[in-house]
Design an enzyme around this catalytic site. Sequence first.
Site, PDB file in Angstrom:
ATOM      1  N   ASP A 336       0.858  -1.172   0.000  1.00 30.24           N
ATOM      2  CA  ASP A 336       0.000   0.000   0.000  1.00 30.24           C
ATOM      3  C   ASP A 336       0.902   1.232   0.000  1.00 30.24           C
ATOM      4  O   ASP A 336       1.924   1.252   0.689  1.00 30.24           O
ATOM      5  CB  ASP A 336      -0.889  -0.017   1.252  1.00 30.24           C
ATOM      6  CG  ASP A 336      -1.780   1.198   1.340  1.00 30.24           C
ATOM      7  OD1 ASP A 336      -2.538   1.439   0.391  1.00 30.24           O
ATOM      8  OD2 ASP A 336      -1.703   1.910   2.357  1.00 30.24           O
ATOM      9  N   ASP A 624      -1.877  -0.498   5.982  1.00 30.16           N
ATOM     10  CA  ASP A 624      -2.188   0.044   7.304  1.00 30.16           C
ATOM     11  C   ASP A 624      -3.669   0.362   7.487  1.00 30.16           C
ATOM     12  O   ASP A 624      -4.097   0.700   8.581  1.00 30.16           O
ATOM     13  CB  ASP A 624      -1.361   1.305   7.575  1.00 30.16           C
ATOM     14  CG  ASP A 624      -1.692   2.434   6.602  1.00 30.16           C
ATOM     15  OD1 ASP A 624      -2.346   2.168   5.569  1.00 30.16           O
ATOM     16  OD2 ASP A 624      -1.303   3.588   6.875  1.00 30.16           O
ATOM     17  N   ASP A 628      -7.080  -2.563   3.603  1.00 34.93           N
ATOM     18  CA  ASP A 628      -6.012  -3.510   3.296  1.00 34.93           C
ATOM     19  C   ASP A 628      -6.230  -4.872   3.946  1.00 34.93           C
ATOM     20  O   ASP A 628      -5.602  -5.855   3.563  1.00 34.93           O
ATOM     21  CB  ASP A 628      -4.655  -2.959   3.776  1.00 34.93           C
ATOM     22  CG  ASP A 628      -4.288  -1.651   3.108  1.00 34.93           C
ATOM     23  OD1 ASP A 628      -4.428  -1.575   1.878  1.00 34.93           O
ATOM     24  OD2 ASP A 628      -3.880  -0.716   3.803  1.00 34.93           O
TER      25      ASP A 628
END
Length: 890
Positions: A336, A624, A628
């Site tokens: 990410d 985070d 996700d």
Amino acid sequence: MSDQKKKQLNDAFYVEDEKQVLEKLQTTPHGLSTAEAEKRIQEYGHNQLDEGKKKSLFSKFLDQFKDFMILILLAAAVLSFFMGDQVEAIMIIVVVFIMAIFGVVQEAKAEEAIEALKDMSTPNANVRRDNTTKTVKSTDLVPGDIVLLEAGDVIPADMRLIETASLKIEEAALTGESVPVEKKDVILEKEDVGIGDRINMAYMNSNVTYGRGVGVVTGTGMNTEVGKIANMLAQADETNTPLKENLNKLGKVLSIAIIFICIVMFGVGMLRGGHDWMEMLLTSVSLAVAAIPEGLPAIVTIILALGTQKMAKRNALVRKLPAVETLGSTDIICSDKTGTLTLNQMTVEEVFTNNESIRDSKDISLDNTTLKIMTFCNDTKISDDGTLIGDPTETALIKYGEDRGFDIASQLKSEPRLAEVPFDSDRKLMSTFHKLSDGRFFVAVKGAPDELLKRCTNYDVNGEIKPMDKSEEELILKTNKQLATQALRVLAMAYKIVDEIPSELTSENVEKDLIFSGLVGMIDPERKEAAEAVRVAKEAGIRPIMITGDHKDTAEAIAVRLGILKEGQHDAVITGGELNDMSDEQLANSIEQYSVYARVSPEHKVRIVKAWQKDGKVVAMTGDGVNDAPALKTADIGIGMGITGTEVSKGASDMVLADDNFSTIIVAVEEGRKVFSNIQKTVQYLLAANLGEVLTLFIATMVGWDTLLPVHLLWINVVTDTFPAIALGLEPAEKGIMKHKPRGRDSDFFSGGVMSSIIYQGILEAGLTLGVYMYAINNPVHTNYGEIHADALTMAYATLGLIQLIHAFNVKSVHESLFKVGPFRNKIFNYAILLSFVLLAVTIVVPGFNDLFKVAHLDGHQWLAVFIGSFAILPIVECVKWVQRKTLYK
């Protein structure tokens, strides 16, 4: 809930106008009645996430015994027990139960993800009910409720916005976009719009950072976007780690070998004659049990646990033991962007003022007008402890000033803010009035460059005011374009000085005849260490993939800066919208083409991970945010962020980075590779030793020699299979370990020449042991037949034990010379070998023990023969390795 009700909750409300939305949800702008709300709770259920079915503690415990290796060990325990070797049976059972208890603890931790999702929900919400505004528990919200929103609120449910006033919502945890989204009460035309682009919707668990709004609840509980994520988490299959797959393969290989040994031993024994079939069967089974490395699963667990301790010291906190080893086999790291590769903190990177660009590394004068405007025309609040509270874009402007020594509090005290024209998303501007010491007023204006430039009639260069002309306008537009192509978010600054504050504070009265001052370029910057980590990852054969909710241009620019993409590599970037047009099969076939994914949803992330896995890759996923979590759970190893990460993402992860540092992943990969290498060494050591024992007993039995007793084999296994094997797990990493390509999903403990090494080294151990036995028979110290055979048996016992300890040095590297890797680098290993030798020698040299173990005392000449036979394995294996390096592994 009826199917129709479910359908309503899944409608694309963002493509419908307010009237249609209210009609579908059977509500009005004034809200529901209390009676209707209670009725709908019965229909839709409470606004909370389902806990799902939970396994009982006993069920979880039973699940631990489904592994093939565990079943083999249990079978070995049963056989040992019925053959009268209760000590070994109990030892195996204890090991298995300890491993099962540990597995239950790890599984319990995995359930924390959905619990964390539930804990994120806001406790209360302001709603319109019974023609008045009430505060109700968020769990009591129902579709059709009218909810009032203001800065600081957590969105309590999914809703369609029907009123907005400068409303901005931060959705990073859900979409991955670092900048708050401006929300508007508009109608979107396309139905396949990604979550991040639905500007007329507000989603559960996101945060209001600015302005006000009113929304009608469209989805609650499991019918929210967060609910979908919770459902995906609950349904996601736990991915078998490469370590688990390897242990299963090992178990199957051992089971085949054990059955083969039993059949051959029994068959040959019966063909030779002279043996009772029951006696021969028991002998065959005892030999087969000797082939099982009973301590391997426990030793693997210990090695992994020691690995987790080392990783914890380097800020990588492992939640699930197999994750340590899985990192070492990683082919792909899907990361990410926001908060992982970047800081998740908007930062001013470049300022264009006085017709020149000032990069972040240069100083800016404290009396610079652009600096003054960006800090004056700003709604950021500074708390008592110095924390900046407000929109991330505005706090970035204040932080820029603070970092350069601009005393904002003092400046505002001498030139106080008296009036303002608030930001409006239509005109994209904001203005504030500040009283000067001469009684006039300084008007600070900031906003979108294209809008602000239309209102500027002059420009400022080092205090000299000049009329705006075509060349200056072209320079400003050119600079704006340059900043924008770097994926910087650009704001323009302008001002003017007036004699009085207009009675009507409107854009038409205030934001005209302005003096252009400068441009400010901001970005959520990449972490300084991330680019180096990407380089090291590529060198190690690991491909970094960026996945983000940000726009395509921003994602591409950051990827180029990090080294994930090369300049102009546009075809390697794909958006969530484009992914929607691809089937899973199409994505799997073209997965190698893409390195950056922009504007993606949680479902997209899971698809990407699965596509790489289908391609045979071992995939790590970092993240985070709440968005996700499903991909973190689906990946072979999920890596959460310890500082900025939500509890949801941490709960779904196998490992958490305590410092949120992408480079820590690379450190962890190195540790993972070392752990696998050490486990592989342990497997090689144990199986070569067991093969040596099996061949020694098998050949001795076939030729009619005395064979080692069960007590001999048990003690050798206790002494040599424990301390040296564990110590091998602490071997330092071999040089160049991060320059090797990932071993991949198809590799196992036997790959890389380990299987051939186990076979020839096991044969060598048996050959040398039997050689010493034969030497003792042919060169006896005594004349009595019984004493001769007792000495020979004792020398074979001592040789078989000592040869395994010496061989432990050989397996420090599969192919490299012992003297290159360093024979004594690992102090714990040295002590383990010494301790094991003492425990072995005690049974022979200490009076009383030799009777217990049925062995004889040896003289100096006999011990010399034992040492020569045992140490001979060292130069022989070194010679074989030399030949291998010169021929097979050039």
